[in-house]
Scaffold this motif. Sequence first.
Motif, PDB file in Angstrom:
ATOM      1  N   TRP A   1     109.555  21.862  34.690  1.00 29.48           N
ATOM      2  CA  TRP A   1     109.776  22.469  35.993  1.00 29.48           C
ATOM      3  C   TRP A   1     110.841  23.546  35.865  1.00 29.48           C
ATOM      4  CZ3 TRP A   1     114.573  22.519  38.264  1.00 29.48           C
ATOM      5  CH2 TRP A   1     115.495  21.566  37.844  1.00 29.48           C
TER       6      TRP A   1
ATOM      7  N   SER B   1     113.128  26.374  38.480  1.00 27.38           N
ATOM      8  CA  SER B   1     113.472  26.944  39.785  1.00 27.38           C
ATOM      9  C   SER B   1     114.212  28.254  39.550  1.00 27.38           C
ATOM     10  CB  SER B   1     114.353  25.973  40.571  1.00 27.38           C
ATOM     11  OG  SER B   1     114.797  26.570  41.782  1.00 27.38           O
TER      12      SER B   1
ATOM     13  N   THR C   1     116.045  31.596  41.642  1.00 34.34           N
ATOM     14  CA  THR C   1     116.552  32.127  42.904  1.00 34.34           C
ATOM     15  C   THR C   1     117.212  33.470  42.634  1.00 34.34           C
ATOM     16  OG1 THR C   1     116.953  29.876  43.705  1.00 34.34           O
ATOM     17  CG2 THR C   1     118.041  31.677  44.884  1.00 34.34           C
TER      18      THR C   1
ATOM     19  N   ARG D   1     106.638  29.861  46.184  1.00 35.74           N
ATOM     20  CA  ARG D   1     107.532  31.014  46.167  1.00 35.74           C
ATOM     21  C   ARG D   1     107.751  31.537  47.581  1.00 35.74           C
ATOM     22  NH1 ARG D   1     104.524  34.216  43.675  1.00 35.74           N
ATOM     23  NH2 ARG D   1     104.158  35.917  45.138  1.00 35.74           N
TER      24      ARG D   1
ATOM     25  N   THR E   1     118.506  30.666  37.281  1.00 34.56           N
ATOM     26  CA  THR E   1     117.359  29.884  36.826  1.00 34.56           C
ATOM     27  C   THR E   1     117.839  28.536  36.320  1.00 34.56           C
ATOM     28  OG1 THR E   1     116.112  31.853  36.173  1.00 34.56           O
ATOM     29  CG2 THR E   1     115.459  29.769  35.165  1.00 34.56           C
TER      30      THR E   1
ATOM     31  N   THR F   1     113.207  32.651  46.294  1.00 28.22           N
ATOM     32  CA  THR F   1     113.314  31.456  45.462  1.00 28.22           C
ATOM     33  C   THR F   1     111.910  30.976  45.109  1.00 28.22           C
ATOM     34  OG1 THR F   1     114.297  29.244  45.297  1.00 28.22           O
ATOM     35  CG2 THR F   1     113.346  29.846  47.417  1.00 28.22           C
ATOM     36  N   SER F   2     111.778  30.361  43.956  1.00 28.17           N
ATOM     37  CA  SER F   2     110.483  29.836  43.531  1.00 28.17           C
ATOM     38  C   SER F   2     110.703  28.535  42.780  1.00 28.17           C
ATOM     39  CB  SER F   2     109.747  30.836  42.640  1.00 28.17           C
ATOM     40  OG  SER F   2     110.425  31.006  41.402  1.00 28.17           O
ATOM     41  N   PHE F   3     109.674  27.701  42.793  1.00 25.36           N
ATOM     42  CA  PHE F   3     109.704  26.440  42.061  1.00 25.36           C
ATOM     43  C   PHE F   3     108.344  26.243  41.416  1.00 25.36           C
ATOM     44  CE2 PHE F   3     109.118  21.897  41.481  1.00 25.36           C
ATOM     45  CZ  PHE F   3     110.323  21.521  40.899  1.00 25.36           C
TER      46      PHE F   3
END
Length: 774
Positions: free
Chosen positions: A344, A346, A348, A267, A368, A284-286
Amino acid sequence: MANASLVVFTLLSTQTRAQEALPEIEIAVDAATKTPVAKEKAPASVTVITGEQIEKGVSGRIGDILKTTPGIYMRGSAYDLTRPGNSVGTLTMRGIPGASRTMMLVDGVPLNSPYAATIDYSTIPTTGIDRIEVVPGAFSSLYGTNAMGGLISITTKKPEKREFGFTTAVGGFATGNQVTGDSLTERVTAYYRDRYENGLGVSLNFSGSNSAGYGDEFATKAATTTSPGAASVVPVCCLQMIPTSSGGVTTLLGNRGERPWNTYNVRGQLYYDVDEHTKLTAGTSFGHSYNGYSAPTSAALNGAGFPVYNGWVSFLDQSGGLRRINLSDTSANAFLSFTPAGEWTSRTFLRGEAKIGDVTIKAGVNYTVGDAWFVSPVARSVLLAAPTGIWIGGPGTYSPAQQERMIGNLQADIPIVQSNLLTIGMQYQRERFDRDVSDLADHKDPYSKTGAVSYSTHGRSSTLAFFAQDKFDVTDWLTVYVGGRYDNWRTSGSTWQTRSPVQSSLPLFSNIYPDRGAEAFSPKASAVLTFEQLTLRASVGRAFNTPQLFQMYTRSQTTLTNYTDGDPNLRPEKVTSWEIGFDYRFAETGTRVRATYYENQLYDLIYTYATALPGGVTQNSRTNAGRARVKGVEAGIEQALGFIAEGLTGFANVTHNDSLMVRNFAQPASVGSRLTFTPEWMVNWGLAYSAGPWSAELNGRYTSKVYSDDQNRDTFYGIPTAYDPFFTMDTKVSYAFSENLKASIIVTNLLDKEYYQFYLQPRRAVFGEIAYHF
């Protein structure tokens, strides 16, 4: 239990974490109102868990942080050492079951998936958290769908200065191998935060874990006393007859194998203060999780002592009776499982806040995108070749759930007069998913897709909403909140099925479902009376939950012979809720008590009913069939215990849910039963100690029996697929060598309880942890 017995437990209630010293109540919270407000004036019984409490506590995953919070029941991937995935984790709040009915957010971005509103709790970061606000009650008046039971809002730390830190922990089961795995698990977290002179700030966070896993799922199958005809029958030993959770009889064949897994989350966020009144934030995160596969273990041993996985076998049961069973009949081998699997996501977002005169404007957009996939074996799959133990493999399918969500928000906080704040806003939300089920040459290799597609489904939805809330300080001691939200929801989808080399006997169909929609108005009113030591609260409101895209447009495979079809005509679920409660603070003794009584009336609950088909196949269908009610109370106490030892504090809380299915035309036999996955009793307690370089925490929690069967027939305990009542304890002891370096010992399931929540739960585990920051 009768209402009279409920009253006994309206004496006490509390926050969930004991601390070094009981903090002042003048804490600002914003999740319950979408504007900052003093905690004692919030229109809900808000529980706040601070970043400091998380660092001192046993907090491997989000469930470990929330597990002693009143009113919350979680299971599966929410807890450390359990394998990840949205399908093995869920949440019940205020007696309303299902992750889709409680909203969870990180920095205002929803974590509930666009496809099914479920959550892979293992990918929620637990590093860099400033606070968590747990806000129970109906909150569609501000948040729309998914907020029937309440919301859990995670706020991450903003950079104030340059900071860097990391933790590393290694551990595993302390009682030897659990079933077939050693569960050696490693965890790493790291963060970097900085604030520069030009008003720019940056925050970077990483968390990851890796585990050898353990055997949490068992293979079972009903035996027969009839002859298999001309089939060759191999005599074996060591098979056992066990009860099913609903009182039937089945055969325990062995374990489906270890589930090695790994997760990680990255993140990054940027903060920019344009001036004193204008602030921008982007992030943003993954997050990623993966469940692996290992070979199963058969309890059936032939005359040479080798395990048997295929064909007809015969054995003597505990009473000496001759039984026969087919380990690989047309419904597919009993040892096969839906792994590998992965997920997974992601996320943002961009958010801005500006103050123009006395008016505060907030605007934001978040996006998302993600995928959750699993493999399925088919009946022709072959298991292990005994005695060599070599995996032969077999065909299968690959099922993804590609999903996407975009949300735009605009909000204005307008002070009408000094004692009156009007909040108005609008939100647009768009979601979609696509699933194309592909053939696999080998169902244990997700990369062996052949290109053939047997099933395809697609769904879309959009929501346009407007909301308003008026906060009016009638007097210095009385605050009234009145508001509501209007949602206009639209959806459409399509699905088709054909035959493929692997799925060669499927029925053919093709459907296009036209655009349709529904409207919802969610009002809410609350009153808060605040005196020097006493706070009284009351509220009433309505909430709703739109059908999930997967519920309307997809066929989901539950087991090898059990599937669930969607219904494109499902309506939103609804709830009417009210509550009344108090907080009282004893200044002289450092004691705090809190109690809340609540009732939820649920309508149009989406219900799944089963139909038996030829060949032992079960078809499940969904419909709006249920009406239910929940009456409950949360109560507890928080106490400074300096009279015992300086730096010692404690807490205890209890939750009672009296849930009842009132109407269900799809399954009339369920009327009068308790709601599934809603425990009647939850009791939590804890002690915390901090003095000099030492700190320690000890927590215990009891959860009564929950039912997975809508008629509450699953009453047997201590066997695979059961949901056992349980009591567990966890502890963490830390020593700070310096201001920057700390070492900890963590023990989970301290009493080494063996219990099931469908899957076998982790036994006692010990971790060593090192944390460094500067």
